[in-house]
Each structure stands twice: as structure tokens, then as C-alpha cells.
Design a protein around this motif. Structure first.
Motif, PDB file in Angstrom:
ATOM      1  N   ASP A 278      22.465 -29.602  56.888  1.00  0.00           N
ATOM      2  CA  ASP A 278      22.380 -30.867  56.334  1.00  0.00           C
ATOM      3  C   ASP A 278      21.906 -31.745  57.446  1.00  0.00           C
ATOM      4  O   ASP A 278      21.227 -32.662  57.453  1.00  0.00           O
ATOM      5  CB  ASP A 278      23.872 -31.417  55.840  1.00  0.00           C
ATOM      6  N   PHE A 279      22.212 -31.305  58.692  1.00  0.00           N
ATOM      7  CA  PHE A 279      21.821 -32.205  59.843  1.00  0.00           C
ATOM      8  C   PHE A 279      20.381 -31.897  60.346  1.00  0.00           C
ATOM      9  O   PHE A 279      19.548 -33.022  60.473  1.00  0.00           O
ATOM     10  CB  PHE A 279      22.638 -31.772  61.127  1.00  0.00           C
TER      11      PHE A 279
ATOM     12  N   LYS B 234      27.110 -28.117  57.339  1.00  0.00           N
ATOM     13  CA  LYS B 234      26.695 -29.071  57.930  1.00  0.00           C
ATOM     14  C   LYS B 234      25.502 -29.090  58.803  1.00  0.00           C
ATOM     15  O   LYS B 234      24.741 -30.093  58.891  1.00  0.00           O
ATOM     16  CB  LYS B 234      27.933 -29.564  58.521  1.00  0.00           C
TER      17      LYS B 234
ATOM     18  N   GLU C  64      18.041 -31.315  57.956  1.00  0.00           N
ATOM     19  CA  GLU C  64      17.284 -32.022  56.870  1.00  0.00           C
ATOM     20  C   GLU C  64      17.151 -33.427  57.178  1.00  0.00           C
ATOM     21  O   GLU C  64      16.187 -34.179  56.775  1.00  0.00           O
ATOM     22  CB  GLU C  64      18.045 -31.596  55.534  1.00  0.00           C
ATOM     23  N   ARG C  65      18.333 -33.930  57.718  1.00  0.00           N
ATOM     24  CA  ARG C  65      18.411 -35.351  57.998  1.00  0.00           C
ATOM     25  C   ARG C  65      17.689 -36.066  59.223  1.00  0.00           C
ATOM     26  O   ARG C  65      17.508 -36.999  59.297  1.00  0.00           O
ATOM     27  CB  ARG C  65      19.882 -36.120  57.986  1.00  0.00           C
ATOM     28  N   HIS C  66      17.486 -34.780  60.182  1.00  0.00           N
ATOM     29  CA  HIS C  66      17.079 -35.377  61.477  1.00  0.00           C
ATOM     30  C   HIS C  66      16.062 -34.393  61.850  1.00  0.00           C
ATOM     31  O   HIS C  66      16.102 -33.244  62.721  1.00  0.00           O
ATOM     32  CB  HIS C  66      18.062 -35.263  62.533  1.00  0.00           C
ATOM     33  N   GLU C  67      14.885 -34.524  61.211  1.00  0.00           N
ATOM     34  CA  GLU C  67      13.829 -33.781  61.512  1.00  0.00           C
ATOM     35  C   GLU C  67      13.146 -33.606  62.809  1.00  0.00           C
ATOM     36  O   GLU C  67      12.379 -32.811  63.269  1.00  0.00           O
ATOM     37  CB  GLU C  67      12.758 -33.983  60.330  1.00  0.00           C
TER      38      GLU C  67
END
Length: 627
Positions: free
Chosen positions: A151-152, A148, A154-157
Motif C-alpha cells: 500500500d505504501f 502495508k 502504491e501511494r508513494h510512487e
């Protein structure tokens, strides 16, 4: 009207308005002398009046000073009477100014220690600790789920580097959280130790004597009695002791105190906070935690290599793993089949056999949600479940290269599941060449249709199981040395088997159906058996029992400090000027409460029954006059 008459009328002295002869001149001289005498008398009267005023002002100032001295004396007496009712540290006066240049290193250290161990700073640190825990609950933590966290990121660069620099992905092991934790720990110890010694001193000492003016206390009662002063004091002492007051006689009064458990509860609450902090810290340093997915019929042995994932505290030693093992015999799951809660789980339980000694007998147990199996200080929790369809794979020559249950991971509440079936060794194509097979699998326990292109499940139980597979061959990438998710199929170095249309070869299989691979590459069969799997979390956290004890003690101590009132009662019995005994009772509490006057009234009523009121002197006089 003539002028003479005007003067006569105006002055009231007829001679003033005369013709100016000798007689008039003598009268004027006499008048001047009388005027001078009158002025002198006025000055004398004024001076006397000023003197009296100054004397009265001086007397007033003296009376005011005497009143202030009396008030100060009474305040000191009240302060002495109310002293040591609490062990709370006294705050320094705000108007106290400490000169910077004269403080020195030792002075600064003492000032810093006083600030750190004050209750105000302890509350601030406790608030900061609670505030600092919020990011740990809202932001994924590396110690809990690294997937997680990745994944976080990758989604919030943009946010991810900021969070990383602030150590928000591992809050509870960060420098700033540890600093708050340690400072709070030191602050509580520095606050509790002196208060504990002070409280012990109070327990060893006797209640202070009665102040001079009992009538200034918040609760007060008095009456005249026929009993002797000594008898009244003895009766008061006996009554207070029966009410579990600590009482003794001091001079002409009885001093009593009750409610020490209030301060004991306060100290217990703060000590319990320290126990909680120590328990949490030791739990984090010595804990171990790991997960294991087990299919029905398979087992687990508590060794490091058996875990699917494992993490531990910095002081944990893998040699300390408890020696036990268990086997999952069966998993049972039931669901609501009608009504608005259709599909809601009703029963999740795992039937297991476990042993703590390889040579010893096995024991049976049932593990349910929130009902873990406790073995040698380790707890085995049931945290998830799913399905594992049984498949058989044969190579191009008809040889069976794989047969077994393949666990697939659920992706929705109806347990639609996805995963990968991999054949790494033993497979050969029709020409005898070694190769590897991979199948992308999608399973539904109760087929509900294809929806918008992908089939879905309409119920979580095994009512109409269907398996869909897509076939690939080539390198699975397991020999690259890089970690790989066993539930995902990496097709970067694989080729898809093609169907007649040139698409990836896929087929939806019912139990007993098979998919034949093209060019004699083999086949895959969905057997008429679907096993269930259960995921377990095995934890060992030695501070749990201490944390529970600390939490219970904190609640009990807080209840005691809130609902128990510490109070003092004084009973004075002295002989009055007329020879009749005068009884005075007064009470002083740690805080204002309506219960103190009620309790004092009850005590006074009890004492009054043993020291009844004497007849009023006025009543005696009236009776004598009537005779």
C-alpha cells in the motif's frame, strides 16, 4: 654676575674657573686622573654586579629545575598511586604521528583494530545502530506487514524505489544494518576482553604503596600521637579491614582499596550488551511467528498448514514447531457504556482448552491482552477480535449449500465490519447448472443509522446487529492459481444480481431475515446467531529469556558503575624528629566526590580514638614557664 662665578657655582670646584696659570693646569691633570680612576671603579662594580646577577640567575634556573623535577617526581608518585583505578583503555596521544610509508600491512591492521575496539568507536556504532532503527519503526516492513508495504508503494510512487534501493522496507535484515550490528559486536568484544583480564589482574594484586607526599592528595589529615608507629599502623589496618577495604602494610604505611564493584559493574554492563546482541540475533535467526483467526467453537493445531500467515528466521526448521493444539470455547468482550469513555474496551479474554499431547488430557486456560498462553516455549497472544454472523445459503432447488459463521474484519472502533461470503462448490441454479455465489457483506453490531449513505455502528457490543449483503454470481477466481484475499470479493468475472431498478441487489437483514435471489437462484438467511472470533499470534523466539537477563544485568551493571566509587586510602605512621609519632592519612578516588573527604574524616576519627593526639610542644613550654 661674572662668568667665573658662574663656573664656580656650576661645578662646585672654584679652581675650574681660574686664569689658566700652572696651578690651574696641575689641578686639571689631577681631575682627569681622578675621573679615569672613577670610571675604572665603576666598570669593576658593574662587572661584579653582572657576575652576581649571572650567579643568581643560575641559582634560579637550578632551583626551577629542581622544582620541576620535584613536581615531576610527585606527579609520577601520584600517577602510580592512582594507577589501575580503572581498566578503561588508554587513548593514544593525538600528537603521535605514524609515518604512512613505514606502517605496512600488519601495522595498518593493528591500527584498524585499535580504532575499532576503542570506546569512542563503540559509542559511535551504538549511536548508528539506534539511528538505523528509526526507519524500521516509521516505514512499513515486509517482515511484519507486506500489505502495508504494498500500500505504501502504491501511494508513494516516487519515494518507494528510493526506499527499496536503500533496503528501508526490510531494515533489520539489510546489509548496512547487519554491518553496523556485526561491527558493534566485534568492537564490544575487543574492548571487553583486555579490560576483563586487566581487572582480574587487579583483583589478584594488592593496593599500591603510599606515595611520598601524602599532603598532595585530594583528601588529607594528619596529627601527632602518643601511640607507637607500629601500634598506629596495626590499628589502622584493623579499622580498614572492618570497613571491607582490601588492606595491607607496605613499609611505614598501610595501603587500602575499596570499590572494585564499580569496575565489575562497568564490565557487566558491556558484557550484558553483548548478551543482548547475541539474544536478538539468535531470536531473529531461529524465530517463528504466525497468525490464526479462530471462530468460537473452532480449534487450531500448531502445524504449518493451519496458519493464516507464517514467517520464520533463516535458521528455523518447521520440524521444530511445538506439538500443541487449542480450541476457542468463548470470547468475552465488555465495553464502557457511559461517560466520556463510552465504547472503550474493558475486558478482552478468550477461554480456551489446550493440550500438548493428542492422547493426553486437555487443560483450560484464559488468554488476555498482554497475558499470553505459554506452551512448550511458544507463546499464544490475543491480538484482535471481531464478529462472525451465521448465515445459511440455499440454491435454486432449495438445497442448503452453505451454513456457518463468516468472520468479518472490523474497520472502526465500534467494530463496523466488512468481508465476503463465498460459495465455491455445491451450488446449482434452478436449471441445475453449476455456478458460484459471492456476497459483499457489511455488518454492524449496534445499528446507528445510515449516515451519509452507509450504515454505521454506534457501539461495539452486540446490541442491535444488522447485516447488509450484495449478491453476485459467476467465477470467484479461486481456480486461477493466484493468491486471493478471503475477506475480499473479486467481481471481475462475476455478474451482479439486479433489483427492480437495475442496481446491484442488496438488502439489510435483521437476525432471522432472508434475501431471495431473483429467477429462482436461491436465498441467503441471516440466522439469529452471531459468533465472535479472536485472532491469535503464535510466536517462538528462543532468545527472549537471554535478552531479558541481559537487560537486567545491563541495568544492574550501569547502576553499579554510576553509584559505586572506587577509592584508595593510605595511613602512614612514623616517628618525628622530636620522637613523637606523626600520623598521616590520605585518600584518592576514581573521580572527584564529596564522599571521599567525608569517609576519610570518619576513618580518621575512628583511628584517632585509638591513637589520640599528643600534647603540643608549645603547650609544654608554657606550662614549664608557669612552674
Amino acid at each position: 654676575m661674572s662668568k667665573a662665578s658662574m663656573n664656580d657655582t656650576g661645578t662646585g670646584t672654584p679652581s675650574v674657573a681660574g686664569t689658566g696659570d700652572d696651578s690651574g693646569s696641575g689641578t686639571a691633570a689631577q681631575a682627569a686622573a681622578d675621573t679615569a680612576s672613577t670610571a675604572s671603579d665603576a666598570r669593576a662594580v658593574s662587572e661584579a654586579s653582572d657576575a652576581r646577577g649571572a650567579s643568581e640567575a643560575s641559582d634560579a634556573r637550578a632551583a626551577s629545575a629542581a622544582s620541576e623535577a620535584s613536581d615531576a617526581r610527585d606527579a609520577r608518585e601520584l600517577g602510580d598511586a592512582g594507577s589501575t583505578l580503572s581498566t578503561a583503555p588508554r587513548e593514544e596521544r593525538e600528537d603521535t604521528v605514524i609515518g604512512g610509508p613505514t606502517l605496512g600491512i600488519v601495522g595498518w591492521l593493528r591500527w584498524f583494530w585499535r580504532q575499532l575496539t576503542s570506546m569512542r568507536v563503540a559509542l559511535i556504532l551504538l549511536f548508528l545502530l539506534s539511528l538505523g532503527s528509526i526507519p524500521g519503526s516509521l516505514i512499513p516492513q515486509t517482515g511484519i506487514d507486506e500489505v502495508k508495504v504494498q500500500d505504501f508503494k502504491e501511494r508513494h510512487e516516487t519515494l518507494a524505489p528510493i526506499y527499496d534501493s536503500l533496503q528501508l522496507f526490510h531494515v533489520y535484515s539489510s546489509v548496512w544494518f547487519s554491518a553496523i550490528y556485526i561491527l558493534l559486536f566485534i568492537s564490544l568484544i575487543g574492548c571487553i576482553v583486555p579490560r576483563t583480564w586487566q581487572f582480574v589482574g587487579q583483583l589478584r594484586s594488592l593496593p599500591p604503596g603510599a606515595p611520598k607526599r601524602l599532603d598532595r592528595m585530594p583528601a588529607y589529615a594528619t596529627w601527632r600521637t602518643t601511640a607507637e608507629p607500629e601500634a598506629a599502623r596495626e590499628a589502622a589496618l584493623a579499622i580498614l579491614k572492618r570497613r571491607r577495604f582490601r588492606a595491607h602494610t607496605v613499609g611505614d604505611a598501610v595501603a587500602a582499596e575499596k570499590g572494585y564493584l564499580r569496575e565489575a559493574g562497568n564490565l557487566a554492563f558491556h558484557i550484558a550488551l553483548i548478551v543482548l546482541l547475541v539474544a536478538f540475533a539468535s531470536g531473529q535467526l531461529l524465530k517463528s511467528e504466525g497468525g490464526k483467526l479462530i471462530v468460537e467453537g473452532d480449534g487450531f493445531s500448531n502445524t504449518l498448514t493451519q496458519y493464516d500467515d507464517f514467517k520464520s528466521g533463516s535458521l528455523f526448521n518447521t520440524d521444530e514447531l511445538a506439538p500443541f493444539s487449542f480450541t476457542l470455547d468463548a470470547f468475552t468482550g465488555t465495553y464502557e457504556r457511559s461517560g466520556p469513555q463510552l465504547g472503550t474496551p474493558r475486558t478482552f479474554k478468550a477461554d480456551v482448552r489446550y493440550t500438548t499431547d493428542p492422547a493426553g488430557p486437555e487443560k483450560k486456560a484464559v488468554i488476555e491482552v498482554n497475558k499470553p498462553l505459554d506452551v512448550d516455549g511458544s507463546k499464544v497472544y490475543l491480538i484482535a477480535h471481531g464478529y462472525a454472523p451465521v448465515v445459511t445459503i440455499k440454491d435454486g432447488r432449495g438445497k442448503e449449500v452453505f451454513r456457518g459463521a463468516v468472520p468479518l474484519l472490523p474497520i472502526d472502533n465500534n467494530v463496523s465490519s466488512t468481508g465476503a461470503i463465498k460459495v465455491m462448490d455445491g451450488y446449482r441454479d434452478k436449471n441445475g447448472k453449476k455456478d458460484q455465489l459471492g456476497f459483499a457483506a457489511f455488518f454492524v453490531p449496534t445499528y446507528g443509522g445510515k449516515g451519509s449513505g452507509q450504515m454505521f455502528s454506534r457501539f461495539p457490543a452486540l446490541d442491535f446487529p444488522v447485516l447488509n449483503v450484495g449478491a453476485y454470481h459467476g467465477s470467484l477466481g479461486v481456480d486461477s492459481g493466484l493468491p486471493q484475499n478471503v475477506y475480499q470479493l473479486n467481481t471481475d468475472k462475476m455478474k451482479a444480481f439486479k433489483d427492480a431498478k437495475g442496481d446491484v441487489l442488496k438488502k439489510t437483514l435483521l437476525p432471522g431475515d432472508s434475501l431471495t435471489l431473483p429467477d429462482g437462484a436461491g436465498s441467503i438467511t441471516f440466522e439469529k446467531e452471531v459468533k465472535e472470533w479472536a485472532s491469535f499470534q503464535i510466536t517462538h523466539q528462543p532468545g527472549d529469556s537471554w535478552a531479558l537477563a541481559g537487560a537486567i544485568a545491563a541495568i544492574a551493571g550501569l547502576a553499579g558503575s554510576l553509584f559505586i566509587q572506587r577509592r584508595r586510602v593510605w595511613v602512614r605512621a612514623v616517628r618525628g624528629a622530636d620522637g613523637v609519632t606523626v600520623v598521616e592519612m590520605a585518600g584518592l578516588g576514581r573521580s572527584e566526590s564529596a564522599k571521599l573527604p567525608e569517609e576519610l574524616a570518619e576513618l580518621a576519627g575512628t583511628l584517632h580514638s585509638e591513637a589520640p593526639s599528643a600534647p603540643d610542644p608549645a603547650e609544654k613550654t608554657v606550662e614549664g614557664a608557669e612552674k
